[in-house]
Enzyme design. Sequence first.
Site, short mmCIF file in Angstrom:
data_model
loop_
_atom_site.label_atom_id
_atom_site.label_comp_id
_atom_site.label_asym_id
_atom_site.label_seq_id
_atom_site.Cartn_x
_atom_site.Cartn_y
_atom_site.Cartn_z
N HIS A 38 0.81 -1.59 -0.06
CA HIS A 38 -0.19 -0.11 0.11
C HIS A 38 0.63 0.88 -0.36
O HIS A 38 0.34 2.48 -0.14
CB HIS A 38 -1.18 -0.08 1.28
CG HIS A 38 -2.58 1.11 1.16
ND1 HIS A 38 -2.44 1.53 2.19
CD2 HIS A 38 -3.08 0.99 0.40
CE1 HIS A 38 -3.57 2.32 1.56
NE2 HIS A 38 -3.89 1.83 1.06
N LYS A 61 2.95 4.72 -1.00
CA LYS A 61 2.79 5.55 -1.85
C LYS A 61 4.20 6.25 -2.37
O LYS A 61 3.78 7.54 -1.33
CB LYS A 61 0.97 6.33 -2.14
CG LYS A 61 0.41 4.89 -2.54
CD LYS A 61 -0.65 5.98 -2.19
CE LYS A 61 -2.53 4.67 -2.66
NZ LYS A 61 -2.07 3.53 -1.36
#
Length: 717
Positions: A346, A348
């Site tokens: 997840h 970024k």
Amino acid sequence: MVFELQNITMSTSQRQLGFLQALEDDGCTVKGKVLPVPVFEGVNSIGRDDLVSASKQVSRNHVSLNASPDGTCELSVDGQNPVVIKSGSGKTKLLPKTKASIASGDIIEFLPGKLPYKLVFEPAQAVLMLQSSVELSTEIHVCQQSDTRLSEPRLDELSILATTKKREWETIIIDSDDDGQVTKKQKQQLLDDEALARALQDEEDRAARASMGASVSVSSGQHVGASSSSGIVNRGEESFGIEYEAGCRSSSTFRLMQVKGLPQWANKGCVNIRGVIQGDVQVALLSNYMVDIDWLLEACPRLRTVPSVVVFHGEGGGSLELLQASKPNSWLLHKPPLRLSYGTHHSKAMFLIYPTGVRIVVHTANLIYIDWNHKSQGLWMQDFPYKSGVAQDSKSSPFENDLVEYLQALEWGGCMANVSGLGEVRINAAFFRRFDYSSALVRLVGSVPGYHQGRNLTKWGHLKLRTILQEQCFDEQFKGSPCVYQFSSLGSLDEKWMDEFASSVQAGSTLGKEKLGPGPVQIIWPTVEDIRCSIEGYAAGGAVPSPQKNVERPFLSNYWTRWQADHTGRRWFLLTSSNLSKAAWGALQKNNSQLMIRSYELGVLFLPSLVGINSNITPFSCTYSSSVVPRGLRSKTDDEGLGQVGHPKLVTLSWKKSNDGKEDRDTIVRLPLPYALPPVKYGPKDIPWSWDRTYTQPDVYGEVWPRQVRRYTKQNQ
């Protein structure tokens, strides 16, 4: 962090020739409550994002339908799996990369024996779907508050109309896991005419460049341009800026992303992806949850010329096949291992290597159109030079150690790349020790999957945050102060874990060496009314994908708040990819001797102490020469001749300096948060949003919930 400030709806005349009607598995009965998929004149790209309950075996661009007004229609199989066409009593199986002519009444099985849709093709009854040539919806729902207002016109030649045009052909796709945590890969339905949107954006860009004049650096803000290897700035590529009162500084490294369609003042200080990936990038490492390579290359053409690009992802099945098929041949993919079930990759982030240094970016947006254009996202970005001979012998900074350990945890072996001045080198985790991070304005807080014990117990997740905060001293005013959580997804939580997490975020001491002590926890979460009255109506609820079994736990009612109040000072601020879940932050086990984490996450922690240490240092830039660093990025000494470091303070944009002069020597750093703090508690009629409930009061589009919202759309259609 995802905040919906405004959505803009544009429409043009489109000639619909027919539609695809979903059928039950028997291939005869019309599937109720499922909107048909429209078929327009020309090429229609259709995939799992357009079909209800489609699995990853259906590619995002599974088939193409080329429809003509004369009643002919050609189907091409673009995906990796075959398609079956039923015409009368006959059946034809089409393999990938093959074509066939189909007619009205034929049935398409998007997978053999599954997902039947009937083509209804009636060119004689073709109609104009949308009547107006240009209609813009400019109702702004600011930070989910209950009041709305109309913006000023964006361009003089356009007549901006407030509208509540009904949205059509929409579908939600979600994934869930055993922990009750819902992970939604979101991509919003695009109803606007992309050509017009680009024209509007170009007009704004031209206006911004005109206001810049011939100057590279402007006193009211900043100009970000691309630099060649010689350090010459190319003007007019990107521009942004924020105005600050005397004595205040921008956080410089913390930005919001531009939101398409907002008035120019609302996008001041914001960046887009071209303002991030710019200059002479020689190696790009891109880490994300969702990656749309087609959009990415269109939004940032510079990536096409970067010699070495690596994408860290968490895709599998059909999504991975699509990623592999759409990437340029020279790009590399790496999927970090997930040690535990129900975890995700997840994080970024971007790691951009230049001839002069490295740019590190940690942000909250997926690499998809909607996240970079229609949502308010947060982004931290800072450049670091190569170490000098003296720095190479010095002790590694905490930022450096945290970064390298996180990259090592990805278990990426690296790749060979040519870097100017270095020749051919291996780019891996150890390579990032070549850079000088002594000026870092943040600390990294990451999560990696696994059972962490011993010396690794406090290396990741909320215990990493706790360890950093325990070393910090804060003003007395923050003793027992509230802790505010804002996120877009809520995991399956209990009071024990909430206390465990609060012990981490409330760590630290006062300047007098007293423990800060527990303060009230405030969770910013939209109410049903916030969603219903938002610019997107109930469709906005698709971006807040938490079920009622997670949201409506009785103990959570003590935490719910809305963002409406004055802005104040901040003790510290964390920008992270993590939602509020055990999978993201970790949960203690085995009498607190083990921390279990399921997912990869990455965030940056803003601390007053780091601001104070580095407040007199002019930040290094990979894309500016030293003579043209924008004023907003210069040190206090450069601009004001002040050599003394004042007391550092983190504040929000609406903070006002006191009149007693006590703060004149303080180093005030503004964080451009897009909502007001502290939040206010829910009222007696406020109900927290749960996306699996039924809501019958119509929204601004006359819709009820659940409704069908298409989240993936090919952007160039």
